[in-house]
Design an enzyme around this catalytic site. Structure first.
Site, PDB file in Angstrom:
ATOM      1  N   CYS A   2      55.139  33.189  27.877  1.00 43.17           N
ATOM      2  CA  CYS A   2      55.028  34.317  26.934  1.00 43.17           C
ATOM      3  C   CYS A   2      54.452  35.540  27.648  1.00 43.17           C
ATOM      4  O   CYS A   2      53.268  35.569  28.001  1.00 43.17           O
ATOM      5  CB  CYS A   2      54.147  33.900  25.755  1.00 43.17           C
ATOM      6  SG  CYS A   2      53.679  35.261  24.660  1.00 43.17           S
ATOM      7  N   CYS A  37      51.562  37.351  25.895  1.00 43.44           N
ATOM      8  CA  CYS A  37      50.339  36.551  25.999  1.00 43.44           C
ATOM      9  C   CYS A  37      49.565  36.907  27.263  1.00 43.44           C
ATOM     10  O   CYS A  37      48.325  36.884  27.271  1.00 43.44           O
ATOM     11  CB  CYS A  37      50.674  35.060  26.010  1.00 43.44           C
ATOM     12  SG  CYS A  37      51.452  34.438  24.506  1.00 43.44           S
TER      13      CYS A  37
END
Length: 327
Positions: free
Chosen positions: A77, A80
């Site tokens: 991700c 993230c």
């Protein structure tokens, strides 16, 4: 999605009414134990990698003494990778006023599902054992700071949870510069005494008093969102008070077309933390009914949306499901 304007009255699980008193006692005991054991943990303990096996000890139990912020992330991700380091830096800077628990969703699918996470990064908080969503996706640092400040304030005011004491902070150039640029802080607005009285009645379990107090606020301020949320919560708790859970579930199973039975079961499911089950039950009730029965079910679902919070991903999903059966 930007961090919501968080109010514990609107987004905390309903069990928090009972948990408030227990949390204060646990917090006091935890602080006493920490003092006897030589003080709080080192700053490195402010950020934890948590898995399903350690969730109860690392998150649920710790949340009785300090708010625990959960960062759901994954290696693949990209957002993230932007949000994670920022949250870690803020955890060190806030110096024990909250802990950061990082949960890899690929390795902890059960937690991912239990929290109803729809996408990552997703950030939740746990206070006194009660989970609430904070925001989803990367967000500007200032908005994240505001959300954390609200979380800390509500945790102290409503639960007596003041965080870890004596943990050295980590000043940042960005934080210091922001304070200098901001100049003198504007005074906080005066507390709404009527709203505070309503919250107090709800926390003490005086549901009739809380309902009336929230209505008093709304009579003067019809647009007061916090009072609207508090009223919905107090009314829900009042509806389930005294119900026999086993009997309610049996009636709902035996009488699938009985709207009242289905709504009582949904209320109990929501209070018990089974949010998706409660929403799904009422959506199905709307689907199979018509006229006044359908309208009653629809309105009850909208009330439960208010209790959980409009930004909660489970509410977003249920709204879409409701729209499909209505139109």
């Amino acid at each position: 999605m930007q961090p919501r304007n968080m109010s514990m009255s609107g987004v905390v699980d309903l069990a928090a009414v009972k948990a408030a008193g227990e949390a204060k006692q646990k917090a006091e005991q935890s602080r006493a134990d920490a003092a006897e054991g030589g003080g709080p943990p080192a700053p490195s303990g402010l950020v934890m990698d948590v898995d399903e096996a350690g969730f109860e000890a690392d998150v649920l139990q710790r949340s009785a003494e300090v708010p625990v912020v959960i960062d759901f992330w994954a290696e693949w991700c990209e957002p993230c990778k932007q949000l994670g380091p920022l949250l870690e830096r803020l955890a060190r800077e806030y110096a024990g006023r909250f802990l950061l628990a990082k949960i890899d969703v690929d390795q902890n699918q059960m937690l991912f599902q239990q929290f109803g996470v729809q996408g990552i990064p997703a950030v939740f908080a746990v206070v006194a054992g009660q989970a609430l969503p904070l925001f989803q996706g990367a967000a500007p640092e200032q908005q994240i700071r505001e959300t954390l400040d609200q979380l800390i304030q509500v945790s102290e005011q409503r639960f007596g949870i003041t965080g870890l004491q004596g943990v050295p902070g980590e000043a940042t150039e960005a934080g210091e510069g922001a304070e200098e640029a901001a100049g003198p802080q504007a005074p906080e607005p005066p507390e709404n005494a009527a709203l505070a009285a309503a919250h107090s009645a709800l926390d003490s379990g005086d549901l009739n008093g809380a309902v009336q107090a929230y209505k008093n606020v709304l009579s003067d301020e019809p647009g007061n969102t916090e009072a609207q949320l508090g009223l919905a919560q107090a009314e829900l708790l009042g509806r389930v008070q005294g119900l026999d859970a086993q009997q309610v579930r049996a009636e709902a199973a035996d009488r699938p077309t009985d709207v009242g039975a289905q709504l009582r079961a949904a209320d109990l499911e929501l209070v018990g933390g089974h949010v998706e089950d409660a929403f799904g039950r009422i959506v199905e009730t709307v689907k199979r009914t018509a006229g006044d029965d359908r309208e009653s079910a629809r309105l009850r679902l909208l009330e439960l949306f208010e209790v959980v919070g409009a930004d909660d991903p489970r509410v977003v999903t249920a709204r879409s499901a409701l729209a499909r059966v209505l139109f």
